[in-house]
Enzyme design. Structure first.
Site, short mmCIF file in Angstrom:
data_model
loop_
_atom_site.label_atom_id
_atom_site.label_comp_id
_atom_site.label_asym_id
_atom_site.label_seq_id
_atom_site.Cartn_x
_atom_site.Cartn_y
_atom_site.Cartn_z
N HIS A 23 0.87 -1.18 0.00
CA HIS A 23 0.00 0.00 0.00
C HIS A 23 0.90 1.22 0.00
O HIS A 23 1.73 1.40 0.88
CB HIS A 23 -0.92 0.02 1.22
CG HIS A 23 -1.81 1.22 1.25
ND1 HIS A 23 -3.02 1.27 0.58
CD2 HIS A 23 -1.65 2.45 1.83
CE1 HIS A 23 -3.57 2.46 0.77
NE2 HIS A 23 -2.77 3.20 1.52
N CYS A 24 0.73 2.09 -0.98
CA CYS A 24 1.59 3.26 -1.15
C CYS A 24 0.86 4.50 -0.64
O CYS A 24 -0.15 4.92 -1.22
CB CYS A 24 1.97 3.43 -2.63
SG CYS A 24 3.13 4.79 -2.91
N VAL A 25 1.37 5.08 0.45
CA VAL A 25 0.74 6.28 1.00
C VAL A 25 0.90 7.47 0.07
O VAL A 25 0.10 8.41 0.13
CB VAL A 25 1.32 6.61 2.39
CG1 VAL A 25 1.00 5.51 3.39
CG2 VAL A 25 2.84 6.83 2.31
N MET A 59 -2.15 6.93 -2.15
CA MET A 59 -3.44 6.69 -1.52
C MET A 59 -4.11 5.48 -2.17
O MET A 59 -5.34 5.43 -2.34
CB MET A 59 -4.34 7.94 -1.62
CG MET A 59 -5.39 8.04 -0.53
SD MET A 59 -6.33 9.58 -0.61
CE MET A 59 -7.17 9.40 -2.18
N ASN A 60 -3.29 4.49 -2.52
CA ASN A 60 -3.79 3.33 -3.26
C ASN A 60 -2.80 2.19 -3.11
O ASN A 60 -1.62 2.41 -2.80
CB ASN A 60 -3.98 3.68 -4.74
CG ASN A 60 -4.73 2.62 -5.50
OD1 ASN A 60 -5.38 1.76 -4.91
ND2 ASN A 60 -4.65 2.66 -6.82
#
Length: 406
Positions: free
Chosen positions: A184-186, A189-190
């Site tokens: 999950h890549c902050v 946001m996805n």
């Protein structure tokens, strides 16, 4: 000079902090200073603050901090994405107009291209989802075969309430199971998964190119300014790191719009390049960030002598026929891995859909010679590693399956 040094140190500190925060938990950095600094940042420092807060403020500061931190760290919010996008926009607004009058026709064509591509790919990364839904669940079940080492058939997601496809993972941020889950890549946001992984790799390439190209332009423009300001005989006499640093400090201070963004690009380019290098390695290895953590656990068990391997054809006289969809996958394996302190004994039973065995009662039962203790991860097959180019095709969404007839 003092202000310039402060700006450089602040940019460097932000880059180091970001690198440690994002990369510190990766298996590759275990037992390294990066992992130690990550523990200081996320474990020791919060614990120390908690002790001081309990003694001085009765824990009130920590409660407010936890409420804010719970939103920042556990909610799928746009703050990091806004910060990331704003940093690019502000940097380009400051740098490009100041550099534009001094650019050649070629660079005036290349700069808009280099600036535009990251935004297009960033948008695709954010809006493209890899969620597993009721509508596409059957298709996702056919995407990858179960390797029965990292992923086993029959496991059901307790949240989504359907069978988990191979290589998938439930994301607590997105509240969905993600196909070929990487992480999950902050920043986006996805989740990075099967449908947007190639967009993500392309984004890293475009960011690396933009930062390297921008650093080159900044250096070129500042070098031209130095030639205009410093006579040739003085430049020849300039020797030593101290003189070189002081001269460039004066240049950056004289042309702050170009100079400060140049420093920002020089110091953040290694971060983007590191991300790109790491994900290129994952493609080469035929794995994901999520799977790398699982393989690291297996590696530790192998090093401790707790993993035994045999061939499925030796254990099962009449093995179940391979699923037709699995037959189409290019790589197959006959291996079975189990974890145990002692070698499996004759008559032990392999537990269904797991890496555990049920021992036959009795201490006088001899070890089963069909099981060999593993000494190296080189002896473990990864069916998702099909070679770099096929791995890349798989990430790009191109078919790598073979027909049953072939």
């Amino acid at each position: 000079m003092g202000a310039l040094r402060t700006v450089g140190l602040v940019i460097l500190a932000i880059s180091v902090f970001t690198f440690i925060a994002l990369f510190g938990r990766l298996p590759a950095f275990r037992k390294t200073p990066v992992a130690f600094l990550h523990r200081i940042l996320w474990v020791y420092l919060p614990n120390g603050i908690a002790v001081v807060d309990n003694r001085l403020c009765g824990g009130r500061v920590l409660r407010c901090w936890n409420q804010s931190g719970s939103y920042i760290l556990k909610e799928n919010h746009p703050l990091v994405l806004i910060f990331f996008t704003s940093l690019m926009v502000i940097g380009e607004i400051v740098f490009v107009p100041a550099a534009w009058p001094r650019l050649s026709s070629l660079h005036r064509f290349l700069v808009p291209v280099a600036v535009t591509f990251p935004y297009v790919l960033l948008y695709k990364c954010v809006v493209t989802k890899s969620f597993i839904t009721d509508e596409n669940h059957e298709e996702e079940m056919r995407r990858y075969p179960y390797d029965r080492v990292l992923f086993h058939p029959g496991h059901r997601c307790s949240t989504c309430d359907f069978l988990k496809p191979a290589r998938s993972k439930h994301c607590s941020f997105c509240q969905a199971c993600v196909s070929r889950h990487d992480h999950h890549c902050v920043w986006l946001m996805n989740c990075v998964g099967a449908n947007n992984c190639m967009y993500f790799i392309s984004l890293l390439v475009s960011l690396s190119v933009m930062l390297i190209y921008g650093s080159y332009l900044g250096k070129t423009l500042l070098s031209e300014s130095m030639e205009e300001l410093v006579p040739p005989e003085v430049r020849i006499a300039m020797q030593g790191w101290t003189v070189w640093i002081n001269t460039w400090s004066v240049l950056v201070a004289t042309y702050p719009r170009i100079g400060t963004v140049f420093l920002l690009m020089v110091m953040t380019a290694p971060l983007a390049i590191s991300f790109l290098a790491y994900h290129t390695y994952l493609i080469w290895a035929g794995t994901t960030t999520n799977e790398t953590s699982k393989w690291t656990d297996w590696k530790e068990d192998v090093e401790d002598g707790l993993v035994f391997k045999t061939q499925r054809s030796l254990i099962f006289e009449n093995p179940l026929p391979m699923d037709p969809h699995d037959q189409m996958w290019p790589v197959h394996t006959d291996q079975i891995l189990v974890t145990d302190e002692d070698p499996p004994t004759e008559g032990c039973l392999l537990m269904s859909n797991s890496n555990c065995i049920a021992h036959r009662p009795g201490s006088d039962v001899l070890p089963d010679p069909r099981w060999k203790r593993l000494r190296s991860m080189k002896d473990v097959d990864n069916i998702y590693d099909m070679g770099f180019w096929n791995n890349l095709r798989d990430v790009a969404g191109l078919s790598v399956r073979r027909s049953v007839s072939s």
